[in-house]
Design a protein around this motif. Structure first.
Motif, PDB file in Angstrom:
ATOM      1  N   ARG A 160       0.772  -1.425  -0.147  1.00 48.34           N
ATOM      2  CA  ARG A 160      -0.356   0.350   0.014  1.00 48.34           C
ATOM      3  C   ARG A 160       0.689   1.375  -0.053  1.00 48.34           C
ATOM      4  N   ARG A 161       0.419   2.301  -1.139  1.00 52.14           N
ATOM      5  CA  ARG A 161       1.104   3.299  -0.544  1.00 52.14           C
ATOM      6  C   ARG A 161       2.389   3.036  -1.267  1.00 52.14           C
ATOM      7  N   ARG A 162       2.434   2.645  -2.411  1.00 54.80           N
ATOM      8  CA  ARG A 162       3.577   2.118  -2.456  1.00 54.80           C
ATOM      9  C   ARG A 162       3.887   2.599  -4.552  1.00 54.80           C
ATOM     10  N   TYR A 163       4.542   2.746  -4.960  1.00 50.70           N
ATOM     11  CA  TYR A 163       4.440   2.817  -6.420  1.00 50.70           C
ATOM     12  C   TYR A 163       5.401   2.127  -7.736  1.00 50.70           C
ATOM     13  N   PRO A 164       4.758   2.170  -8.491  1.00 49.04           N
ATOM     14  CA  PRO A 164       5.927   1.140  -9.355  1.00 49.04           C
ATOM     15  C   PRO A 164       6.344   2.128  -9.974  1.00 49.04           C
ATOM     16  N   ILE A 165       8.171   1.251 -10.819  1.00 49.57           N
ATOM     17  CA  ILE A 165       9.042   2.522 -11.545  1.00 49.57           C
ATOM     18  C   ILE A 165       8.685   1.720 -13.195  1.00 49.57           C
ATOM     19  N   GLY A 166       8.833   2.927 -14.007  1.00 50.43           N
ATOM     20  CA  GLY A 166       8.423   2.476 -15.685  1.00 50.43           C
ATOM     21  C   GLY A 166       7.540   3.172 -16.429  1.00 50.43           C
ATOM     22  N   VAL A 167       8.786   3.006 -17.429  1.00 55.06           N
ATOM     23  CA  VAL A 167       7.972   3.963 -18.620  1.00 55.06           C
ATOM     24  C   VAL A 167       7.458   3.398 -19.095  1.00 55.06           C
ATOM     25  N   LEU A 168       6.246   4.125 -20.273  1.00 46.05           N
ATOM     26  CA  LEU A 168       5.665   3.639 -20.964  1.00 46.05           C
ATOM     27  C   LEU A 168       5.160   5.149 -22.268  1.00 46.05           C
ATOM     28  N   THR A 169       5.076   4.154 -23.857  1.00 46.72           N
ATOM     29  CA  THR A 169       5.530   5.219 -24.337  1.00 46.72           C
ATOM     30  C   THR A 169       4.222   4.804 -25.501  1.00 46.72           C
ATOM     31  N   LEU A 170       3.446   5.980 -25.110  1.00 46.40           N
ATOM     32  CA  LEU A 170       2.003   5.690 -25.691  1.00 46.40           C
ATOM     33  C   LEU A 170       1.843   6.620 -27.422  1.00 46.40           C
ATOM     34  N   THR A 171       1.715   5.575 -28.625  1.00 42.42           N
ATOM     35  CA  THR A 171       1.310   6.023 -29.814  1.00 42.42           C
ATOM     36  C   THR A 171       0.222   6.223 -29.565  1.00 42.42           C
ATOM     37  N   LEU A 172      -0.718   7.589 -30.131  1.00 43.42           N
ATOM     38  CA  LEU A 172      -2.216   7.234 -30.622  1.00 43.42           C
ATOM     39  C   LEU A 172      -2.297   8.838 -31.823  1.00 43.42           C
ATOM     40  N   ASP A 173      -3.409   8.829 -32.313  1.00 38.18           N
ATOM     41  CA  ASP A 173      -3.911   9.154 -33.405  1.00 38.18           C
ATOM     42  C   ASP A 173      -3.762  10.801 -32.776  1.00 38.18           C
ATOM     43  N   PRO A 174      -2.767  11.694 -33.909  1.00 45.15           N
ATOM     44  CA  PRO A 174      -2.662  13.268 -33.068  1.00 45.15           C
ATOM     45  C   PRO A 174      -3.896  14.035 -32.661  1.00 45.15           C
ATOM     46  N   SER A 175      -4.883  13.294 -33.536  1.00 47.08           N
ATOM     47  CA  SER A 175      -6.092  14.654 -33.380  1.00 47.08           C
ATOM     48  C   SER A 175      -6.799  14.039 -31.861  1.00 47.08           C
TER      49      SER A 175
END
Ligand SMILES: Nc1ncnc2c1ncn2[C@@H]1O[C@H](COP(=O)(O)OP(=O)(O)OP(=O)(O)O)[C@@H](O)[C@H]1O
Ligand SMILES: [Mg+2]
Lengths: 608, 369
Positions: A278-293
């Motif tokens: 509880r009250r601990r947070y993950p470490i991570g890097v996520l790249t999301l690619t979606l339609d710019p519009s």
């Protein structure tokens, strides 16, 4: 890039105005983003006193033609958008034409810039918004911006700044995130003369994570990949054994832009389900690619936040991506049935939410924010909770190697070898293709070819990055019969090939003579060499040709599937593999190691 | 076919030919061992069509004949039989071969012997005859420099050439080259490129017995080696192609000549070799005032430095080499000292045993760009 023009009043008004320059970190962010927009693949950032006294950003990007330099410092002057419609298709990081004038107004700013094609560069300097110099100077191609005495003419704002130590952390944080978002760019950050990190710039995000977060985090990384409808999610997250007390180490990159988003953060956290305390947070890097519009970046003056039009779908996809990555990561259960994808009905999906979370750097101003620098030196003590079948053994202290005693020569990510297992033993070779290894409570299947590729790739890369490419001149030059067209292409490429360690010269009109090869490819067969050179050239002159070349070189140099290996050779291969930065995936992205947990094998035999 | 011999003699023959058995059954008959008995002589043969080996021995026999049995089971059986007499007979009505030894009796299915290829149609006239020991040394001192597993390229082979009353062996993987020669009288000139594997198999067959003699003969696109005393022949395919002119590669002189202890050099290099974590270890040799400094480093690991005292003739010089290349040669010399010729720049280095002009090793330095 298109020439800089002044935006029409109407467009300018569409752009939410606001304070661009909040603190040294925001100056750094604006300057680095400009460098990225200018196509730089190497950016050096230096700060002193947390950036309060001195900030310098040097890039090797496109530079600004001399006649446009003064324009760059006019408000709403940008080369990046032309009309209001463009605002909905923003692909560059900058678009307001606001950053440079805003910074120049509150500091002593000096810019030296030269496009590669111009013989001379331009120096322009401002003091409190007043231009003090504009002259032509000799300069390296690219742009260097130095910002001194930030807020010297606005004492009220200067007073608002924190201690250098805390301003410094904001800078580390933002540069770290920008580096994560741009793994193909080499970043070097220096603070008060000390090198904080250097990323390799080879396009490998994992290597960036290692550079920034160090080996503790690096060796617990799990790759994430998910494609669905209009969002592609990729990146790395850390296994649940490692976590932090805040969200500082959650990085989200949406269409190349680092963003703050409590929506994405909570989706990621939810993906860990009950695995984190509880009250601990993950470490991570996520790249999301979606339609710019589908996204609106112009919500906040510092562009930190975005609005997503499909937020509930994105939330669900991020959650599933994280969940699946964790599921398949460690306890590999080769006999499990693939689970259904659509399990998230129970997940609480928020509707359309506008992100209004205050960015952590503001919120935690007073709180005991974990120092970036110290967390890099691993302050968090991971609760290694034994996973049902992961069979993790307690960490062994890293072996003392010569490099402890010798000053590190390693310019790139100074990472220590990944030690995933306390011990390992070679069992043998299967089908002359896979090496079987007993490692603690797991059975590993290692693909010998891709394993060797990984090792060679890192070796070649390290040589290239430290400018110590070793080449073996040949006693008997190799004669390649290529035909006139291919021979001409090879000769055109001879400078680039030389950089990689191949010395080629023309031999008649149809043939080439290879006079030296990289040391790692000594005694390569003529046929393989020919394929290799043509393969390197075939990639074309993209900025990425080196990466492609190294991958091909590793492939040609590696042992083949089907080759019988002696026990000593297998031992060597496995030892070297486990000391690579990323023993789990090959440079092409294929898996190198498949792990079978003892408990799963027991279960299979009905022992439990 | 029926004959009697001893387990030891039978195993000797089988062990000699065993390595030529095809291990993948491209042609199933080639996974077998051919046995033929005629006039009190047993011939055992195996071939994988790249190389073939045949061993003969005298046996007591009252019925000639020939059979092929599967090597994979026959060989281990003979190895496990108790020492002493062995009786072998064909049971044509069952297409079986029976082996009796001690109280045991064993039967194996046989294959059609007619389909097993012969190694040489007729006995060719030898081109050269020499003591086996010379060939043993020459192979040992060259074959390591050939490229490993390079298919049909000439660099995957060893040049074997006879001219001017001397036999020469040359191997190169393009970055270093071994040259070896021995005076052997009364031969006919020839030039052949042997696959490296053939050299290794031949080396294995050659006995250390100083009286043993070896004959070399040509079969057109193949070579035949005959071990007279042991009554064994090896036939191998040759590599086709133009071997590079090795005489142009061997430097006539070098700037600096060094005399160094072979064992000291080997142990120092073996330590330096550890500085190659992700690629081959490189050592820089700097020679100055009778001291040779060895330096190697690995960007991720660290570095090794040491100095050896040596005898030096000529100016100071610095050159870098792949450690493995140096070790390969040093480990095959029989002398306790070596002469090393170094030149500055990118000229090749040269190593020779101190008292021996017949073994020359040429290697290119490494360059860092
Ligand atoms: N490092 C750089 N290399 C090349 N051109 C640059 C660089 N920095 C700025 N420029 C040029 O100067 C212009 C103005 O930069 P500025 O940062 O003020 O505005 P912007 O990047 O267009 O928009 P924003 O205000 O959103 O950052 C840019 O559009 C670009 O053409
Ligand atoms: Mg900008």
């Amino acid at each position: 890039m298109s020439p800089i023009i002044v935006l029409e009043e109407t467009i300018a008004n569409k752009i939410a105005a606001g304070e661009v320059v909040e603190r040294p970190a925001s100056v750094v962010k604006e300057l680095v983003e400009n460098s990225l927009d200018a196509g730089a693949d190497s950016i050096d950032i230096e700060i002193r006193e947390g950036g309060k006294e001195y900030i310098r950003v040097v890039d090797n990007g496109r530079g600004i033609p001399s006649d446009e330099v003064p324009l760059a410092f006019e408000r709403h002057a940008t080369s990046k958008i032309r009309s209001a419609d463009d605002l909905f298709r923003i692909v560059t990081l900058g678009f307001r034409g606001e950053a440079l004038p805003s910074i120049a107004a509150v500091s002593e700013l000096e810019m030296v810039t030269r496009p590669e094609e111009s013989p001379m560069g331009t120096l322009i300097a401002f003091s409190g918004g007043r231009r003090t110099r504009l002259e032509s100077v000799g300069a390296p191609a690219g742009t260097a911006v130095t910002v001194k005495r930030l807020f010297f003419n606005t004492p009220a704002r200067y007073k608002f700044l924190n201690q250098a130590a805390s301003e410094r952390r904001y800078v580390y944080d933002i540069v770290g995130r920008l580096a994560l978002a741009n793994p193909e760019v080499r970043f070097r950050l220096v603070s008060d003369g000390e090198e904080i990190f250097v990323t390799p710039g080879d396009g490998n995000m994992e290597a960036v994570i290692w550079s920034i977060y160090g080996s503790r985090v690096g060796k617990y990384l799990v790759p994430v990949y998910r494609e669905s409808g209009h969002v592609v999610i990729s990146g790395y997250i850390c296994r649940p054994e490692i976590h932090r007390g805040n969200r500082q180490a959650e990085t989200f990159i949406v269409n190349g832009r680092v963003v703050e988003s409590s929506l994405l953060a909570s989706a990621m956290e939810k993906g860990y389900q009950t695995m984190l305390p509880r009250r601990r947070y993950p470490i991570g890097v996520l790249t999301l690619t979606l339609d710019p519009s589908k996204i609106d970046v112009n919500v906040h003056p510092t562009k930190r936040e975005i609005r997503l039009s499909d937020s509930s779908e994105v939330y669900k996809q991020v959650l599933l991506a994280v969940k699946h990555a964790l599921e398949i990561s460690i306890p590999f259960d080769p006999w499990a049935f693939p689970g259904s994808d659509e399990t998230s009905q129970d997940a609480d999906q928020p509707g359309f939410v506008q992100e209004t979370l205050e960015p952590p750097i503001v919120k935690e101003r007073s709180a005991a924010a974990v120092s970036y620098a110290t967390s890099r030196r691993e302050t968090e003590s991971p609760t290694v909770h034994r996973h049902s079948s992961a069979g993790l053994s307690p960490e062994v202290p890293p072996r003392r190697t010569l490099s402890d005693a010798v000053p590190s020569q390693c310019g790139a990510a100074g990472t220590s070898p990944a030690r995933h297992w306390a011990s390992h033993r070679i069992i043998g070779q299967f089908q002359a293709t896979y090496i079987l290894v007993e490692a603690d409570r797991e059975l590993l299947l290692i693909d010998q070819h891709v394993a060797h590729e990984r090792i060679l790739y890192e070796g070649f890369l390290a040589e290239l990055q430290t400018s110590s490419v070793k080449t073996q001149p040949l006693l008997v030059p190799l004669h390649l019969e290529l035909g006139p067209a291919a021979a001409a292409r090879v000769i055109e490429w001879s400078r680039k090939l030389a950089e990689l360690g191949f010395e080629v010269e023309q031999f008649g009109v149809k043939d080439c003579l290879v006079r030296s090869v990289p040391v790692g490819l000594t005694s390569i067969a003529v046929k393989d060499l020919e394929e290799l050179l043509l393969g390197i050239i075939a990639a074309g002159e993209t900025s990425d040709y080196r990466h492609n070349a190294l991958v091909l070189m590793a492939c040609k140099g590696a042992v083949k599937a089907g080759e019988e290996l002696t026990p000593a050779a297998m031992q060597d291969l496995v030892d070297s593999l486990l000391s690579t930065k990323n023993p789990f995936t090959c440079p092409h992205g294929r898996p190198v190691i498949v792990r079978l947990a003892l408990d799963d094998i027991h279960r299979r035999f009905g022992r439990r | 076919m029926r004959f009697a011999t001893t387990q030891g003699e039978m195993l000797r023959c089988l062990d000699m030919v065993g390595r030529a058995v095809a291990n993948r059954d491209v042609n199933p008959i080639l996974t077998g061992i051919y046995l033929e008995c005629e006039n009190g002589r047993l011939t055992v043969r195996a071939t994988d069509s790249e190389i073939g080996i045949e061993a003969c021995t005298s046996v007591e026999s009252d019925q000639p004949g020939k059979v092929v049995v599967e090597a994979k089971y026959f060989l281990p059986l003979v190895r496990r039989l108790p020492g002493g007499d062995v009786f072998v007979q064909e049971l044509p009505e069952h297409q079986m071969l029976e082996i009796r030894a001690g109280t045991g009796s064993f039967r194996f299915q046989t294959m059609a012997a007619d389909q097993f290829p012969a190694l040489a149609a007729a006995e060719p006239k030898p081109l050269l005859r020499m003591p086996s020991q010379i060939a043993v040394r020459m192979i040992r001192q060259t074959v390591y420099a050939a490229q490993k597993d390079q298919g049909h390229s000439v660099f995957g082979g060893v040049l074997m050439e006879y001219a001017d009353g001397e036999l020469r062996f040359v191997a190169t993987d393009t970055s270093r080259l071994c040259f070896n020669r021995a005076a052997v009288p009364n031969g006919e000139n020839f030039k052949m490129i042997l696959p490296a594997r053939t050299c290794v198999e031949l080396q294995r067959l050659l006995p250390s017995n100083p009286d043993s003699m070896l004959e070399i003969a040509s079969l057109g696109s193949q070579v035949l080696f005959r071990l007279e005393t042991e009554d064994v022949i090896l036939v191998s395919r040759l590599l086709e192609g133009q071997y590079p002119d090795y005489t142009r590669v061997i430097p006539s002189q070098t700037d600096t000549e060094i005399l160094a202890s072979c064992s000291e050099l080997i142990s120092a290099l073996e330590r330096a070799e550890l500085m190659g974590k992700k690629g081959p270890a490189i050592v820089t040799l700097s020679v100055e005032e009778g001291i040779m400094k060895l330096e190697s480093r690995d960007v991720e690991l660290g570095e090794a430095n040491e100095s050896l005292s040596i005898e030096q003739k000529g100016p100071s010089v610095t050159s870098a080499f792949q450690v493995r290349f140096l070790l390969d040669m040093l480990k095959t010399t029989d002398s306790d000292k070596v002469r090393m010729g170094l030149s500055s720049g990118l000229s090749p280095g040269m190593i020779r045993p101190v008292d021996d002009d017949d073994y020359i090793y040429v290697l290119m330095p490494v360059r860092v760009i």
